[in-house]
Design an enzyme around this catalytic site. Structure first.
Site, short mmCIF file in Angstrom:
data_model
loop_
_atom_site.label_atom_id
_atom_site.label_comp_id
_atom_site.label_asym_id
_atom_site.label_seq_id
_atom_site.Cartn_x
_atom_site.Cartn_y
_atom_site.Cartn_z
N HIS A 113 6.90 6.22 1.74
CA HIS A 113 7.69 4.72 1.32
C HIS A 113 8.78 5.20 0.00
O HIS A 113 9.78 5.11 0.00
CB HIS A 113 6.89 3.70 0.74
N ALA A 146 0.84 -1.20 -0.07
CA ALA A 146 -0.21 -0.04 -0.07
C ALA A 146 0.78 1.10 0.03
O ALA A 146 0.72 2.17 0.80
CB ALA A 146 -0.88 0.07 1.32
N LEU A 147 1.81 1.29 -0.95
CA LEU A 147 2.78 2.34 -0.79
C LEU A 147 2.34 3.68 -1.18
O LEU A 147 1.35 3.87 -1.98
CB LEU A 147 3.80 1.79 -2.02
N GLN A 192 2.60 -9.01 13.41
CA GLN A 192 2.75 -7.93 14.18
C GLN A 192 1.24 -7.27 14.64
O GLN A 192 1.18 -6.32 14.81
CB GLN A 192 3.62 -6.81 13.54
N ASP A 222 7.24 6.09 12.47
CA ASP A 222 7.29 4.89 13.49
C ASP A 222 8.47 5.02 14.29
O ASP A 222 9.55 4.28 14.24
CB ASP A 222 7.32 3.52 12.82
O1 PAF Z 1 6.66 -0.35 9.24
C1 PAF Z 1 6.26 -1.13 8.54
O2 PAF Z 1 5.88 -1.19 7.42
C2 PAF Z 1 6.54 -2.51 9.13
O3 PAF Z 1 6.40 -2.53 10.61
C3 PAF Z 1 7.81 -3.19 8.53
C4 PAF Z 1 8.96 -2.51 9.35
C5 PAF Z 1 7.77 -3.28 7.18
C6 PAF Z 1 7.78 -4.64 9.52
O4 PAF Z 1 6.69 -5.41 8.76
#
Ligand code: PAF
Length: 280
Positions: free
Chosen positions: A34, A29-30, A58, A147
């Site tokens: 990104h 979902a860029l 996660q 993040d």
């Molecule tokens: O930040 C993210 O998109 C995710 O936590 C990562 C670093 C790609 C790990 O799944």
């Protein structure tokens, strides 16, 4: 751009190169956030590798794994327009064996802020990032500062395990209205999006008072809360000021470079953002 889905194939391909490798792990979902990490890698490294893997480990059971936006076609088209060398799209089984038992955990950082709000989240992040780093073996890893806690935890893992990887924390990319870019922004209705922009302006207000000399944690966090769009204060998860070096919570007076970190729900969408509070 070569698309590789098999981890052994990717490892073998990259192992024979003596050129510098930059790596950007993503969950797809860029968006422009990104793309800015990827463009930085393309400028700084000879080979750029991007991965797309929505990592189930996660997400807590009550989170948005099922509805997390997935659009491989779009993502590939976007990446094709940049000079990305390799796109790694592994399946679950490429990343995780059935019977893995070793977990990477951090004593303190896992339990506060995002770790407290999303139990198990950072276990899952480190589980996947550790595996991806071993497969790609990059020289540089590009991560966004939005993040911030994730960035810190991954930096700690890399240092603690003496991995020869330089982590490049990149600036938060924002939309014109100030909202920090996130794949989850697409969940917001038009009305919610309007409310969400107040997160940035409220952070900006706290930052302004900090620059004017305010050092009291309580004052700066109250300024944030008071400047949110009416009603949003009820859906705050946390507003916290931490030392930028160790993420220790500042309870009273800021005496070192710090970060004001916030998490809150706008409708059903949980958003995070932060601003650096740098002493001169
Ligand atoms: O930040 C993210 O998109 C995710 O936590 C990562 C670093 C790609 C790990 O799944």
């Amino acid at each position: 751009m070569k698309i590789i889905r098999n981890s052994i194939e990717l490892s073998k391909t990259l192992l024979v190169t003596s050129r510098s490798i930059g790596f950007i792990p993503t969950m797809g979902a860029l968006h422009k956030g990104h793309l800015s990490l990827i463009e930085t890698s393309i400028k700084e490294c000879q080979i750029t590798v991007v991965s797309i893997f929505v990592n189930p480990k996660q997400f807590s059971p009550n989170e948005d794994l099922d509805k997390y936006p997935r659009n491989e076609k779009n993502d590939i088209a976007l990446l094709n327009s940049l000079a990305v060398d390799f796109l790694f799209i592994p399946s679950f089984d490429e990343i995780y064996s059935d019977d893995y038992t070793i977990k990477i955990q951090s004593e303190s950082l896992f339990k506060v802020l995002e770790g407290n709000a999303r139990p198990g989240h950072f276990d899952g992040v480190l589980a996947v990032v550790c595996r991806l780093l071993n497969i790609v073996q990059p020289n540089y890893l590009y991560l966004g500062k939005k993040d911030a806690q994730q960035l810190k935890i991954i930096q700690n893992m890399i240092e603690d395990f003496s991995l020869k990887i330089i982590v490049q924390g990149c600036q938060i990319i924002r939309d014109n209205d100030g909202l920090a870019l996130s794949s989850r922004n697409r969940y917001l209705s038009i009305k919610e999006r309007g409310l969400a922009t107040s997160i940035y302006s409220a952070l900006g207000m706290s930052h302004k008072y900090f620059l004017l000399g305010e050092r009291k944690v309580g004052k700066l966090t109250n300024i944030f809360v008071d400047n949110l769009a009416p009603g949003l204060e009820k859906s705050i998860d946390y507003v916290s000021i931490v030392n930028v070096n160790d993420f220790e919570q500042c309870d009273d007076i800021i005496v070192d470079n710090s970060l004001l970190l916030v998490a809150l729900f706008v409708g059903d969408t949980r958003l995070i953002d932060n601003v650096e509070l740098k002493l001169k």
